[in-house]
Design a protein around this motif. Structure first.
Motif: not given
Ligand SMILES: Cc1cc2nc3c(=O)[nH]c(=O)nc-3n(C[C@H](O)[C@H](O)[C@H](O)COP(=O)(O)O)c2cc1C
Length: 373
Positions: A283-288, A247-254
């Motif tokens: 991510t849902k926004d397309g960040a790899r 859900a948090g995209g790159l923030d979660d990934a970091a």
């Protein structure tokens, strides 16, 4: 494909921690439900894994093995690594692979709430996982059950199981282990807020939800030798929820990537489900996510999902998105995939007909014999 005069970058040597590998092809872990009822790997499994080594795979990740005899097992005939007999069975697999000069690590997986064999499956919280049990793996069928909530004592035992199984893996001669925190199994159930309603220390923030995985990684690093690999497999999607995203995209990934790196992970492996590499590694926004993991941690990253496609593999490697390519279904169909690519021979296309007689190694051999008759 690259120009005729060029060598595909997937055929260039690579390094994970202190392990030198001849190319970038890694066998993805694939459960074949082919062990004895007691979870002991067989001679047929040794022959099966040796085929990938002969076929040019420099590194094999053997299928998910359960790390304790109580509540970890997912499927019938799944191999384990928690008894002397299982350890001896794995040693014959390791020796067969090493005899052909390849390296092999073992995936350690705890099924948690999605066990299809345990009488009362356990999970982080009493929340029934979405979806239905996997038909290919027999035993129980139908919707998943509501799991029993794990106590703090249970969690301590689960950690001890992973650590003891990793010790056994090193004794059996494996070059490392991969801790499975992907696809909706126990450690991913902890990471996923919908299945983890706990409070701290293992629930709440992303830091808390990845904590158990990190504790396992660092405890395994502490008891195994320095050169023994301890990687981690992560994914957004679950086996029965292919469209699940963090859900948090790159923030979660970091937070997730830096936590596993700080815990001492030797590599990060991002698993793909049915949608393929680009869909599941973004991510849902397309960040790899693969590239982000590589850049934020400096660790080797293994990409996955349809990467037998040479053009896609070229793109992933030359864009610096990953260091290695884990090949699943295409490897099952082409155990000699790296040698085929080196010889500019097209791989055979994977077909689900390979499972006509079931998912086991012997079922595949029966099907293959029929094909060549
Ligand atoms: C029969 C089968 C068994 C699998 N078993 C596992 C497993 O034990 N552990 C795991 O992390 N992934 C498992 N996977 C997922 C694969 O490792 C891989 O992520 C998936 O097949 C996508 O890669 P591909 O496009 O190269 O096939 C399995 C996949 C298949 C087809």
């Amino acid at each position: 494909m690259t120009q005729n005069s060029e060598i595909h970058p997937a055929l260039a040597p690579g390094t994970v921690q202190n392990l030198d590998l001849p190319n970038r092809y890694v066998l993805a872990p694939m459960s074949r439900a082919s062990a004895t009822e007691g979870g002991v790997p067989t001679e047929d499994m040794a022959k099966y894994y040796a085929r990938f080594a002969q076929g040019g795979f420099g590194l094999l990740i053997a299928e998910g093995a359960y790390p304790d005899t109580t509540i970890a097992q997912a499927y019938a005939n799944q191999p384990g690594l928690c008894t002397d007999a299982q350890q001896a069975g794995w040693k014959q697999v390791v020796d067969a692979v090493h005899a052909h000069g390849s390296k092999i690590i073992l995936q350690l997986i705890h099924a948690g709430a999605v066990s299809q064999v345990v009488d009362a499956p356990h999970g982080p919280s009493p929340v029934r996982p979405d979806g239905h049990m996997l038909q290919m793996y027999g035993t129980k069928q139908g919707p998943y059950e509501t799991p029993v909530e794990l106590s703090e004592g249970d969690i301590t035992e689960i950690k001890a199981g992973f650590v003891q199984a990793a010790r056994r893996a090193e004794e059996a001669g494996f070059d490392g282990v991969e801790i499975h925190c992907a696809n909706g199994y126990l450690l991913d159930q902890f990471l996923t807020p919908e299945t983890n309603l706990r409070a701290a220390p293992y629930g709440g923030s992303v830091e808390n939800r990845i904590r158990l995985t990190c504790e396992i990684i660092s405890e395994v690093r502490a008891v195994c030798s320095k050169d023994f690999l301890t990687g981690v497999r992560l994914s957004q999607a679950k086996a029965t929820q292919p469209d699940y995203f963090w859900a948090g995209g790159l923030d979660d990934a970091a937070i997730i990537f830096s936590a596993v790196a700080e815990a001492g992970a030797s590599f990060i492996h991002l698993a793909s489900e049915r949608g393929g590499y680009a869909y599941h590694s973004s991510t849902k926004d397309g960040a790899r996510l693969t590239k982000f993991a590589r850049e934020t941690t400096g660790l080797p990253v293994i990409a996955n999902g349809g990467l037998e496609d040479c053009d896609l593999a070229l793109e992933v490697l030359s864009n610096g998105e990953a260091d290695f390519l884990a090949i699943g279904k295409s490897a099952m169909m082409n155990p000699d995939l790296p040698n085929r690519i080196a010889n500019r021979q097209a791989p055979k296309e994977f077909t689900f007909e390979l499972f006509s007689y079931g998912v086991s190694v012997s079922s595949q051999m029966k099907w293959e014999a029929e094909q060549s008759a």
